[in-house]
Design an enzyme around this catalytic site. Structure first.
Site, PDB file in Angstrom:
ATOM      1  N   HIS A  68       3.816  -8.454   2.704  1.00 42.55           N
ATOM      2  CA  HIS A  68       3.079  -8.750   3.938  1.00 42.55           C
ATOM      3  C   HIS A  68       1.688  -8.116   3.940  1.00 42.55           C
ATOM      4  O   HIS A  68       0.918  -8.309   4.889  1.00 42.55           O
ATOM      5  CB  HIS A  68       3.888  -8.330   5.175  1.00 42.55           C
ATOM      6  CG  HIS A  68       3.926  -6.879   5.458  1.00 42.55           C
ATOM      7  ND1 HIS A  68       4.961  -6.055   5.086  1.00 42.55           N
ATOM      8  CD2 HIS A  68       3.039  -6.067   6.105  1.00 42.55           C
ATOM      9  CE1 HIS A  68       4.732  -4.827   5.503  1.00 42.55           C
ATOM     10  NE2 HIS A  68       3.570  -4.802   6.114  1.00 42.55           N
ATOM     11  N   GLU A  82      -7.651   8.326  -4.842  1.00 42.65           N
ATOM     12  CA  GLU A  82      -8.142   8.576  -3.486  1.00 42.65           C
ATOM     13  C   GLU A  82      -7.345   9.718  -2.851  1.00 42.65           C
ATOM     14  O   GLU A  82      -6.130   9.819  -3.032  1.00 42.65           O
ATOM     15  CB  GLU A  82      -7.956   7.309  -2.649  1.00 42.65           C
ATOM     16  CG  GLU A  82      -8.665   7.302  -1.326  1.00 42.65           C
ATOM     17  CD  GLU A  82     -10.138   6.975  -1.443  1.00 42.65           C
ATOM     18  OE1 GLU A  82     -10.920   7.921  -1.668  1.00 42.65           O
ATOM     19  OE2 GLU A  82     -10.508   5.794  -1.299  1.00 42.65           O
ATOM     20  N   GLU A  92     -12.392   8.648  -7.470  1.00 35.39           N
ATOM     21  CA  GLU A  92     -11.924   7.301  -7.141  1.00 35.39           C
ATOM     22  C   GLU A  92     -12.173   6.310  -8.282  1.00 35.39           C
ATOM     23  O   GLU A  92     -13.180   6.392  -8.986  1.00 35.39           O
ATOM     24  CB  GLU A  92     -12.622   6.788  -5.880  1.00 35.39           C
ATOM     25  CG  GLU A  92     -12.362   7.617  -4.631  1.00 35.39           C
ATOM     26  CD  GLU A  92     -13.352   8.752  -4.444  1.00 35.39           C
ATOM     27  OE1 GLU A  92     -13.394   9.330  -3.347  1.00 35.39           O
ATOM     28  OE2 GLU A  92     -14.091   9.060  -5.412  1.00 35.39           O
ATOM     29  N   GLY A 209       1.108   0.699   9.573  1.00 34.75           N
ATOM     30  CA  GLY A 209      -0.129   0.919   8.837  1.00 34.75           C
ATOM     31  C   GLY A 209       0.057   1.470   7.444  1.00 34.75           C
ATOM     32  O   GLY A 209      -0.867   1.421   6.638  1.00 34.75           O
ATOM     33  N   SER A 211       2.189   0.265   5.336  1.00 39.99           N
ATOM     34  CA  SER A 211       2.878  -0.805   4.613  1.00 39.99           C
ATOM     35  C   SER A 211       2.595  -0.774   3.121  1.00 39.99           C
ATOM     36  O   SER A 211       1.455  -0.616   2.691  1.00 39.99           O
ATOM     37  CB  SER A 211       2.462  -2.158   5.180  1.00 39.99           C
ATOM     38  OG  SER A 211       2.910  -2.309   6.498  1.00 39.99           O
TER      39      SER A 211
END
Length: 264
Positions: A68, A82, A92, A209, A211
């Site tokens: 999703h 990160e 990064e 958030g 996910s």
């Protein structure tokens, strides 16, 4: 008040209103880990550098996340190495996706088969800041009560939009399918392809958030943050995609592109 200060205050007010209207709670009740100790996690961002999902490197070319999180290949980028989203740390590594492979049986209504692989256009450079996560063996199970770790970036409160400056992590126990599926909890919505985790007292959880982020048990990614009802609610544990159910599919997808001499 000078103009820059005024604009900054206005921005804070706008953000506060937005957080109240559209809460995207993530790691609640956790803490900031030692910098870069969770070095397999990646931030999946929009092309405007807005973090919206987590994921994990499983080899130099491939990331595992939730289906999703698919917003379209041309609208997303992957950032490894990160720790703080607000500071450029020099660690990064940014990647453009070459291919998105959501599970072919993903059901957005039931959240069943909520898993996606992302192939990067260029390989990650492995170092102390960027590493590879281990996956469980096919059909391997994790027992009720086992403590696991879920990590991600995002709000630290289910009611107040406080955005942390760094990665957050929290340890939570596995909840049995029977308890999670009971009429007092998620009432039959848990399939054999899902894992539940959370404290019976609530207070510690991941949520929408986060996910796609990893639920790590015994040093392996057993779950991917998938869905939940509320956040850190004692009645409703967080729900994760059971990665071991898909180990064969994951291997087949990666091998199929490797066998095409795709510079793997």
């Amino acid at each position: 008040m000078d103009l820059p200060s005024l604009l900054f205050c206005i921005l804070l007010e706008v953000l506060a209103i937005k957080c109240q209207e559209d809460p995207q709670e993530r790691i609640v009740g956790g803490h900031a880990p030692v910098p870069f100790s969770i070095n397999y996690i990646v931030s999946i961002q929009t092309t405007h550098h807005q973090h919206f999902c987590g994921g994990s490197l499983i080899n130099k070319y491939w990331v595992i996340t939730a289906a999703h999180c698919d917003i379209g290949i041309h609208r997303m980028m992957v950032v490894a190495g990160e720790y703080s989203l607000s500071i450029y740390e020099g660690t990064e590594q940014k990647f453009v996706p070459q291919l998105l492979v959501p599970h072919p049986k993903f059901n957005s209504l039931t959240n069943n088969n909520d898993l996606m692989l992302i192939k990067l256009k260029t390989p990650a450079y492995l170092n102390r800041y960027v590493s590879i996560a281990l996956l469980p063996r096919h059909e391997a199970s994790i027992s009720e009560g086992r403590m696991c770790r879920v990590s991600g970036w995002g709000y630290t409160s289910p009611t107040i939009g406080l955005i942390p400056s760094t990665l957050r992590t929290v340890r939570i126990p596995i909840v049995s399918p029977a308890k999670c599926n009971s009429s007092q909890s998620l009432d039959g919505r848990i399939t054999e392809n899902m894992i539940c985790a959370g404290f019976s007292t609530g207070g510690k959880d991941a949520c929408q958030g986060d996910s796609g982020g990893p639920l790590v048990c015994d040093g392996r990614i057993y779950g991917l943050v998938s869905w939940g009802r509320g956040c850190a609610d004692a009645r409703f544990p967080g729900v994760y995609t059971a990665v071991s159910k898909y180990r064969r599919w994951i291997d087949d997808v990666i091998f199929s592109y490797y066998s095409k001499c795709d510079n793997f």
